[in-house]
Design a protein around this motif. Structure first.
Motif, PDB file in Angstrom:
ATOM      1  N   LEU A 208       0.847  -1.201   0.000  1.00 32.37           N
ATOM      2  CA  LEU A 208       0.000   0.000   0.000  1.00 32.37           C
ATOM      3  C   LEU A 208       0.878   1.246   0.000  1.00 32.37           C
ATOM      4  CD1 LEU A 208      -2.944   1.098   0.234  1.00 32.37           C
ATOM      5  CD2 LEU A 208      -2.629   1.078   2.710  1.00 32.37           C
ATOM      6  N   VAL A 209       1.940   1.211   0.815  1.00 32.30           N
ATOM      7  CA  VAL A 209       2.888   2.334   0.845  1.00 32.30           C
ATOM      8  C   VAL A 209       3.572   2.491  -0.507  1.00 32.30           C
ATOM      9  CG1 VAL A 209       5.022   3.183   1.885  1.00 32.30           C
ATOM     10  CG2 VAL A 209       3.266   2.141   3.333  1.00 32.30           C
ATOM     11  N   ALA A 210       3.941   1.360  -1.110  1.00 30.10           N
ATOM     12  CA  ALA A 210       4.605   1.409  -2.416  1.00 30.10           C
ATOM     13  C   ALA A 210       3.665   1.952  -3.495  1.00 30.10           C
ATOM     14  CB  ALA A 210       5.094   0.009  -2.802  1.00 30.10           C
ATOM     15  N   SER A 216       2.074  10.177   2.885  1.00 25.48           N
ATOM     16  CA  SER A 216       2.751   9.785   4.128  1.00 25.48           C
ATOM     17  C   SER A 216       1.798   9.122   5.117  1.00 25.48           C
ATOM     18  CB  SER A 216       3.400  11.006   4.776  1.00 25.48           C
ATOM     19  OG  SER A 216       2.421  12.002   5.048  1.00 25.48           O
ATOM     20  N   ARG A 217       0.499   9.317   4.918  1.00 29.03           N
ATOM     21  CA  ARG A 217      -0.474   8.729   5.843  1.00 29.03           C
ATOM     22  C   ARG A 217      -0.341   7.204   5.860  1.00 29.03           C
ATOM     23  NH1 ARG A 217      -6.036   7.467   5.159  1.00 29.03           N
ATOM     24  NH2 ARG A 217      -5.826   8.123   2.993  1.00 29.03           N
ATOM     25  N   TYR A 218      -0.124   6.601   4.698  1.00 31.82           N
ATOM     26  CA  TYR A 218       0.003   5.147   4.641  1.00 31.82           C
ATOM     27  C   TYR A 218       1.298   4.670   5.304  1.00 31.82           C
ATOM     28  CZ  TYR A 218      -3.903   5.422   1.391  1.00 31.82           C
ATOM     29  OH  TYR A 218      -5.126   5.661   0.825  1.00 31.82           O
ATOM     30  N   ASP A 224       2.196   2.109  12.481  1.00 27.37           N
ATOM     31  CA  ASP A 224       1.254   1.699  13.535  1.00 27.37           C
ATOM     32  C   ASP A 224       1.042   0.188  13.523  1.00 27.37           C
ATOM     33  OD1 ASP A 224       0.982   4.340  14.247  1.00 27.37           O
ATOM     34  OD2 ASP A 224      -0.915   4.646  13.181  1.00 27.37           O
ATOM     35  N   VAL A 225       0.980  -0.376  12.332  1.00 32.52           N
ATOM     36  CA  VAL A 225       0.821  -1.831  12.208  1.00 32.52           C
ATOM     37  C   VAL A 225       2.044  -2.544  12.788  1.00 32.52           C
ATOM     38  CG1 VAL A 225       0.746  -3.727  10.535  1.00 32.52           C
ATOM     39  CG2 VAL A 225      -0.777  -1.770  10.275  1.00 32.52           C
ATOM     40  N   MET A 251       0.020  13.339  12.482  1.00 34.15           N
ATOM     41  CA  MET A 251      -0.268  11.913  12.630  1.00 34.15           C
ATOM     42  C   MET A 251       0.989  11.148  13.047  1.00 34.15           C
ATOM     43  SD  MET A 251      -2.046   9.549   9.700  1.00 34.15           S
ATOM     44  CE  MET A 251      -2.462   7.821   9.971  1.00 34.15           C
ATOM     45  N   ALA A 252       2.100  11.453  12.399  1.00 40.50           N
ATOM     46  CA  ALA A 252       3.359  10.787  12.733  1.00 40.50           C
ATOM     47  C   ALA A 252       3.864  11.217  14.107  1.00 40.50           C
ATOM     48  CB  ALA A 252       4.408  11.098  11.665  1.00 40.50           C
ATOM     49  N   MET A 253       3.673  12.476  14.437  1.00 39.73           N
ATOM     50  CA  MET A 253       4.100  12.982  15.750  1.00 39.73           C
ATOM     51  C   MET A 253       3.372  12.242  16.870  1.00 39.73           C
ATOM     52  SD  MET A 253       4.142  17.005  14.692  1.00 39.73           S
ATOM     53  CE  MET A 253       4.530  17.728  16.247  1.00 39.73           C
ATOM     54  N   TYR A 254       2.052  12.049  16.691  1.00 34.80           N
ATOM     55  CA  TYR A 254       1.286  11.361  17.730  1.00 34.80           C
ATOM     56  C   TYR A 254       1.696   9.890  17.821  1.00 34.80           C
ATOM     57  CZ  TYR A 254      -2.602   9.696  20.535  1.00 34.80           C
ATOM     58  OH  TYR A 254      -3.346   9.122  21.529  1.00 34.80           O
TER      59      TYR A 254
END
Length: 584
Positions: A208-210, A216-218, A224-225, A251-254
């Motif tokens: 999904l990231v690829a 950046s959300r993915y 998180d996964v 999102m990344a900070m949290y």
């Protein structure tokens, strides 16, 4: 038997049946069997009777419509359109075997009609005939490649049967039609974990990231996964990768803060939360969402409120320009029973957003509870300006003005409130405004206007006890319309038989009408219900006792009224002369 039952179907069937196979479906692919079998003349007959059946159904003549559909089948026993319609009748009458047989034949004769197949698949599922449903849905997914519903239905069946290989295969088919998405990838990830196939599980999110390298959300989702599945180092690296490219990515900070907390790095956790929540570049809405999660997580973990409160306080030190955070903070404090601490925060909410009705109403409730009428006035005056449609602010403002003896303002605010009345306004509320208006007019000796206001109050609510009592009493003081006054006052006594004020009013009206013995019964009841605390009631008691021949007891009550603080013009003369003296 059929004719006896058909007429009970009712108008619901009219909606359900014809929607399912309307004219638009007739314009789809014409049934191949019908076309092949029928001669043109027979086809015209069939079309005529079928359309006539449809017309009769719309007119709710279901018996006749049913008969015509059966006649259609005598013309063409393989007509899917008639079979489908008859199936709906049978199913509605809970004649399942006949309905299912008709529907199966309709699908067999016209496999290209999606709606017939969907109806049969739904029936199979309702009847728990899962094997038949699965076979039909698989066939539909091939025949109707533009439809996703069969695949989603299969997904549900395979999930319930825990046939995870087929779930993955079906998800892949959906993905092939829709493209990669977070929802599908997360579902495949979940299924792979159920299958204990960790390699493919993580590969799914990585793919999904690829697929979306610029989103950046993915990448944060992947981190998180990793965290949720014990791959902490990979999670940390992913968060750092995102933050190196986007330092203000909330999102990344949290997620990084959560990583520090999970790994016991308290100082770094605190620093990261500060970096996120004290960062002016982070949108207020994002901070609000983070704080909601933080509060929920804190409660789930059973931790004390100190860290939540400290974090809220640090955020508020920045003088936020959005009311969301202080509103959330005040609600949190109230949930913890920290009302004293919550109210200053609510005032901060109003300073940021004067139109915040929830905050104003909570502060107003506290001011009313404390009987701080100056605060009530301040809150409601502003409330009337910011939310002119809210009658509550006018109501409490009128009460507060009355307490402050600002009678002209009472009249003004009631008049203003009445201009905001709509067809949806509660009649009891409108009645109360007229009642308050009547009291204010009477205070200014505008009795004509007062009585008109009371009349209006009783039009909107004939059971307005306050209006009935005051209206009746003021009429009795003027000695006018005493019969009307007695009738109104009796309603209040009947409604609240232990209310000393209402009992006194009724007793005084009877006194004015010369019914002294009956008046004494009601004034005694008033005295038994704390009437002795009112100088007016006590003096009335003395007057009534005097008129019933008990001058000595009357003198006692008059003296008692004087001791309480009565300012009656004739009371001292009554005591001095030991007899009743009319004030008029």
């Amino acid at each position: 038997m059929r004719n006896k039952n058909i007429h009970i179907i009712g108008c619901l069937l009219a909606c359900v049946l014809f929607v399912s196979c309307g004219t638009s479906r007739q314009k789809m692919k014409v049934q191949s069997v019908e076309t092949a079998v029928l001669a043109p003349e027979q086809q015209r007959k069939y079309d005529y009777f079928f359309l006539e059946a449809a017309r009769l159904k719309i007119q709710k003549d279901y018996d006749a419509a049913f008969d015509l559909l059966q006649h259609c089948l005598t013309i063409n026993p393989n007509a899917s359109s008639a079979l489908y319609e008859l199936a709906q009748y049978y199913l509605f009458l809970k004649q399942m075997p006949q309905g299912q047989a008709a529907l199966e034949k309709a699908v067999e004769n016209d496999p290209g009609n999606y709606w017939y197949s969907q109806g049969l698949a739904n029936l199979y599922q309702q009847q728990d005939e899962t094997e038949k449903a699965t076979k039909l849905l698989e066939s539909m997914s091939v025949r109707f490649t533009d439809k996703l519903d069969p695949l989603y239905a299969l997904l549900d069946i395979y999930n319930r049967q825990e046939q995870y290989d087929k779930v993955i295969a079906t998800l892949n088919r959906i993905e092939g039609k829709m493209g990669k998405s977070e929802q599908l990838s997360m579902e495949k990830f979940r299924i792979y974990l159920q299958m204990k196939d960790n390699k493919n599980a993580f590969h799914e999110i990585e793919s999904l990231v690829a697929e979306y390298p610029m989103d950046s959300r993915y990448q944060v989702v992947l981190g998180d996964v990793y965290m949720q599945n014990g791959k902490k180092e990979e999670a940390y690296n992913m968060y750092r990768k995102v933050l190196d490219a986007e330092p203000d990515n909330a999102m990344a900070m949290y997620s990084l803060a959560s990583y520090y907390e999970a790994t016991g790095q308290k100082e770094l956790y605190q620093q990261q939360m500060d970096t996120l929540l004290l960062n002016k570049k982070v949108p207020s809405e994002t901070k609000l969402n983070v704080m909601r999660q933080f509060v929920v997580q804190n409660e789930q973990d059973g931790k004390d409120s100190t860290r939540v409160i400290n974090l809220f306080n640090r955020i508020l030190e920045q003088e936020p320009d959005d009311a969301g955070i202080p509103m959330l903070y005040s609600q949190y404090l109230l949930s913890k029973g920290m009302n004293k601490e919550a109210f200053p925060v609510l005032r901060q909410v109003l300073a940021i957003d004067p139109t915040n009705t929830a905050a104003r109403m909570m502060l107003l409730g506290e001011a009313v509870r404390k009987e701080d009428y100056n605060d009530v006035i301040n809150l409601c005056e502003a409330g009337v300006e910011t939310n002119p449609e809210m009658l509550e602010f006018y109501f409490y403002l009128a009460i507060a003005y009355n307490q402050a003896e600002r009678t002209d303002d009472v009249i003004s605010v009631c008049r203003k409130a009445l201009t905001q009345i709509t067809a949806d306004s509660k009649k009891e509320v409108v009645s109360d405004f007229y009642s308050i208006l009547g009291d204010a007019y009477h205070t200014k000796d505008l009795n004509t206007e007062a009585y008109a206001a009371y009349d209006s109050a009783l039009v909107y609510n004939p059971s307005n006890i306050g209006a009935l009592n005051n209206y009746a009493y003021y009429l009795s003081v003027e000695r006018r319309n005493l019969d009307k006054a007695e009738e109104m006052s009796y309603k209040t006594v009947k409604a609240e038989p232990n209310n000393a004020t209402y009992l006194d009013t009724y007793a005084w009206i009877l006194f004015e009408k010369g019914n002294y013995a009956e008046a004494r019964l009601y004034i005694d009841d008033a005295m038994k219900n704390d009437g002795g605390k009112s100088d007016v009631i006590v003096e009335h008691c003395g007057d009534i006792y005097y008129m019933t021949g008990d001058a000595d007891k009357a003198l006692e009550y008059w003296k008692q009224a004087l001791e309480i603080g009565s300012k009656s013009k004739t009371l001292k003369q009554k005591i001095q002369k030991k007899k009743y003296i009319d004030e008029k």
